[in-house]
Design a protein around this motif. Structure first.
Motif, PDB file in Angstrom:
ATOM      1  N   THR A   1       0.848  -1.188   0.000  1.00  0.00           N
ATOM      2  CA  THR A   1       0.000   0.000   0.000  1.00  0.00           C
ATOM      3  C   THR A   1       0.887   1.242   0.000  1.00  0.00           C
ATOM      4  OG1 THR A   1      -1.747  -1.145   1.209  1.00  0.00           O
ATOM      5  CG2 THR A   1      -1.803   1.256   1.225  1.00  0.00           C
ATOM      6  N   LEU A   2       0.637   2.138  -0.932  1.00  0.00           N
ATOM      7  CA  LEU A   2       1.432   3.354  -1.057  1.00  0.00           C
ATOM      8  C   LEU A   2       0.503   4.558  -1.057  1.00  0.00           C
ATOM      9  CD1 LEU A   2       4.348   4.420  -1.495  1.00  0.00           C
ATOM     10  CD2 LEU A   2       3.905   4.319  -3.959  1.00  0.00           C
ATOM     11  N   PHE A   3       0.653   5.412  -0.049  1.00  0.00           N
ATOM     12  CA  PHE A   3      -0.208   6.594   0.093  1.00  0.00           C
ATOM     13  C   PHE A   3      -1.685   6.191   0.089  1.00  0.00           C
ATOM     14  CE2 PHE A   3       3.570   8.316  -2.220  1.00  0.00           C
ATOM     15  CZ  PHE A   3       4.121   8.975  -1.123  1.00  0.00           C
ATOM     16  N   GLY A   4      -1.975   5.090   0.776  1.00  0.00           N
ATOM     17  CA  GLY A   4      -3.345   4.623   0.905  1.00  0.00           C
ATOM     18  C   GLY A   4      -3.872   3.847  -0.286  1.00  0.00           C
ATOM     19  N   LEU A   5      -3.043   3.694  -1.333  1.00  0.00           N
ATOM     20  CA  LEU A   5      -3.467   2.996  -2.538  1.00  0.00           C
ATOM     21  C   LEU A   5      -2.823   1.611  -2.578  1.00  0.00           C
ATOM     22  CD1 LEU A   5      -4.907   3.059  -5.330  1.00  0.00           C
ATOM     23  CD2 LEU A   5      -2.749   3.968  -6.275  1.00  0.00           C
ATOM     24  N   ALA A   6      -3.633   0.573  -2.681  1.00  0.00           N
ATOM     25  CA  ALA A   6      -3.121  -0.792  -2.767  1.00  0.00           C
ATOM     26  C   ALA A   6      -2.639  -1.073  -4.186  1.00  0.00           C
ATOM     27  CB  ALA A   6      -4.209  -1.785  -2.372  1.00  0.00           C
ATOM     28  N   LEU A   7      -1.372  -1.494  -4.310  1.00  0.00           N
ATOM     29  CA  LEU A   7      -0.772  -1.758  -5.624  1.00  0.00           C
ATOM     30  C   LEU A   7      -1.097  -3.201  -6.013  1.00  0.00           C
ATOM     31  CD1 LEU A   7       2.693  -0.024  -5.050  1.00  0.00           C
ATOM     32  CD2 LEU A   7       0.534   0.985  -5.805  1.00  0.00           C
ATOM     33  N   THR A   8      -2.252  -3.387  -6.583  1.00  0.00           N
ATOM     34  CA  THR A   8      -2.785  -4.733  -6.805  1.00  0.00           C
ATOM     35  C   THR A   8      -2.508  -5.293  -8.193  1.00  0.00           C
ATOM     36  OG1 THR A   8      -4.904  -3.733  -7.396  1.00  0.00           O
ATOM     37  CG2 THR A   8      -4.621  -4.446  -5.104  1.00  0.00           C
TER      38      THR A   8
END
Length: 606
Positions: free
Chosen positions: A155-162
């Motif tokens: 998770t980067l800056f609240g965004l999941a790198l999926t």
């Protein structure tokens, strides 16, 4: 000179292409670029380890697996943690744990493996690489050979790198940061110490470099880069099994380094890109051509490796540089040299007529051979003492006993009143003794300035982290300014930015003296300094040594040029068959019957 784009412009263009790629390429090619980036991180470590320092490792894939498995175990909850440590289940916290564990294991493995030399070192890396691979396969809690899934995304800056496309930026940011970290490191005092390893341990230790520490440092750094790659890989795949961490992948990584250019940082990215793309292409083409499945690409890679080692050991990066020429960095190097830098502190010279070196009854035996037998000599401050004798008399062997390269069988060596017998050349160099070598030991691809700056290594203090973050610039400017001063002092100012290997043998010997002077010694050991010099160069060398003597420096030299010796030195010690046969003023030695017999085979009675 052919002009080209600047190196900064080339890198900027590369970064722009990377930034645009995920928006214009299909998912297949984005995934391929991710694999190139992950491999590049591992190969960057091999550039440092193998290309720069000359240490071969086949086990880097195991460190990739270590980073992957530690992070997978923590983030999936396989490792039970108390509530107070539950924050370690997050991928970023797992990264810190994975890097710490990798560094610790690399420190242990490096301490054991790096003591090996020759072909034993790569064999050692194969041994622990295979061991770690089989350990991964026996972890039943992690699925054994079948592996395990359910690994959470980063998770980067609240965004999941999926997805692969979302992981792309993080992977390539890590590659670019890693490349620049290595470039910063190599452009520093610590980097010169690492590069000096290729010049041989004897030379590096004589310049005050802790070679054991430098080898461990680069081994750990290479392992950390591989572990980082494993962390990114496992959270991109969100699945892990042992298959990507075996010996074959370790060989592939090493091949990437060799193919791209093992001594070039950006060659790591080039080599990784070529191999990943070529492997993908061959895996589709070869089975169709041969009508059967199998890892036929390994045959092609093996043949390609043989061709590369025969035709271009520097890899393909130099060829690419010819097609996309980068402007010569000479102007940048000159800009970095700051003549106004604060001078480095100087060592206090010995008092007049102080006994700087006192060799007492030094004997060195090699089995039944006595190379030095009860040798005694003294060197005073402000004195030039010559050590002469026929070839094989034991002069260079005595130099090695004095400078700590070797340890006497018996006897004592005192330097400025301190006993330094068997203390090691690095310790002795720190006390103020510096030397040149009978056979020139330089780094031929490094510039004259960089070679001389190696001599000033002990006069700096900044470490690896400061170098990587470029916090060492003030000290670096002072070290380079000192190196430039010594280069001008010996008359090589015009060659300052040339590669040391392009100099004549005579100039290389003068360069070694400049490097020795950069250490700020009070005793200078010169092993055949006039060999290979032209008449004018010998005269300039003589003037330099006289000036150093007037400053209070003690000089002990081995030399075969008797005209040079007789015009320069204050006293002479003559050796034959490992022992002293005469000592005195030049005019006394010239008429000594024992000396004449040793050199010419004639004495007073003939």
């Amino acid at each position: 000179m052919k002009r080209g784009i600047s190196s900064r412009t080339a890198v900027l263009a590369f970064v722009v292409l990377l930034a645009v790629a995920p928006f214009v390429l299909s998912p297949f090619y984005v995934t391929m670029l991710n694999n190139i980036g992950l491999s590049s991180l591992v190969v960057l470590g091999l550039v440092l380890l193998t290309g720069v320092a000359g240490l071969t490792s086949f086990g880097q894939a195991a460190f990739v697996g270590l980073g992957a498995y530690i992070s997978a175990a923590l983030t999936t909850g396989v490792v039970a943690l108390p509530a107070a440590l539950s924050w370690l289940h997050a991928p970023w916290a797992a990264l810190i744990v994975a890097l710490a564990c990798t560094a610790l294991l690399a420190l242990v493995l490096g301490s054991l493996t790096l003591k090996l030399s020759g072909h034993y070192l790569p064999l050692g890396t194969i041994a622990w690489g295979i061991s770690l691979y089989f350990i991964f396969g026996t972890l039943q809690s992690m699925g054994g050979q079948a592996g395990m899934s359910g690994i959470p995304p980063i998770t980067l800056f609240g965004l999941a790198l999926t997805s692969d496309r979302m992981m792309y930026g993080l992977i390539w940011a890590a590659v670019i940061a890693g490349a620049y970290a290595l470039l910063n490191l190599l452009d520093s005092r610590e980097g010169r110490a690492i590069r000096a390893l290729k010049g041989g341990i004897v030379m590096a230790e004589a310049m005050g470099i802790d070679t054991a520490r430098s080898r461990i440092v680069i081994f750990v750094l290479a392992a950390l880069l591989a572990s980082l790659s494993g962390w990114l890989y496992v959270h991109m795949q969100r699945f892990v099994n042992p298959s990507p961490f075996g010996l074959q992948f370790g060989i592939d990584y090493l091949f990437m380094a060799v193919l791209g250019g093992a001594s070039h940082v950006w060659g790591a990215v080039l080599g990784a890109g070529v191999i990943v793309v070529l492997k993908e292409w061959l895996q589709g083409v070869l089975p169709a051509l041969l009508g059967r499945t199998g890892n036929f690409e390994s045959i092609v890679f093996g043949l390609l490796m043989v061709v590369m080692l025969q035709r271009s050991r520097d890899g393909i990066w130099p060829f690419l540089a010819k097609w996309v020429p980068v402007q010569d960095t000479l102007r940048n190097r000159r800009r970095r040299l700051d003549p106004g830098a604060t001078p480095l502190p100087r060592r206090a010279m010995p008092n007049p007529d102080e006994v700087v070196l006192d060799v007492r009854d030094v004997t060195r035996r090699f089995g039944g051979l006595v190379a030095n037998n009860q040798m005694n000599l003294k060197v005073l401050s402000g004195e030039v003492l010559a050590l002469i004798g026929p070839n094989g008399a034991g002069k260079s062997t005595l130099f090695n006993q004095i400078s700590g390269v070797d340890t006497p069988t018996s006897g004592t060596v005192l330097f400025r009143g301190y006993e330094v017998t068997g203390k090691g050349s690095r310790h002795i160099a720190g006390l103020g003794m510096s030397r040149s070598f009978q056979h020139v030991r330089l780094l031929p691809r490094m510039t004259v300035l960089e070679n001389v700056a190696i001599g000033a290594h002990m006069r700096g203090k900044r470490g690896v982290l400061s170098s990587v973050l470029r916090l060492d610039r003030e000290e670096e400017a002072r070290l380079l300014a000192e190196a430039a001063r010594q280069i001008e002092r010996v008359g090589l100012k015009e060659q300052m930015y040339e590669a040391a290997g392009s100099l004549s043998l005579g100039q290389q010997r003068i360069l070694e003296i400049a490097r020795a002077l950069a250490a700020d010694p009070c005793l200078l050991l010169l092993d055949e300094p006039a060999a290979g010099l032209r008449l004018g160069e010998k005269q300039a060398l003589g003037e330099l040594l006289r000036k150093l003597r007037a400053e209070g420096m003690a000089i002990l030299l081995v030399e075969h040029d008797m005209d040079f010796v007789m015009e320069l030195v204050d006293r002479i010690v003559v050796m034959d068959f490992g022992q002293k046969i005469a000592e005195g003023l030049p005019e006394e030695i010239q008429s000594n019957s024992a000396v004449l017999e040793a050199y010419l085979g004639v004495g007073d009675g003939e």
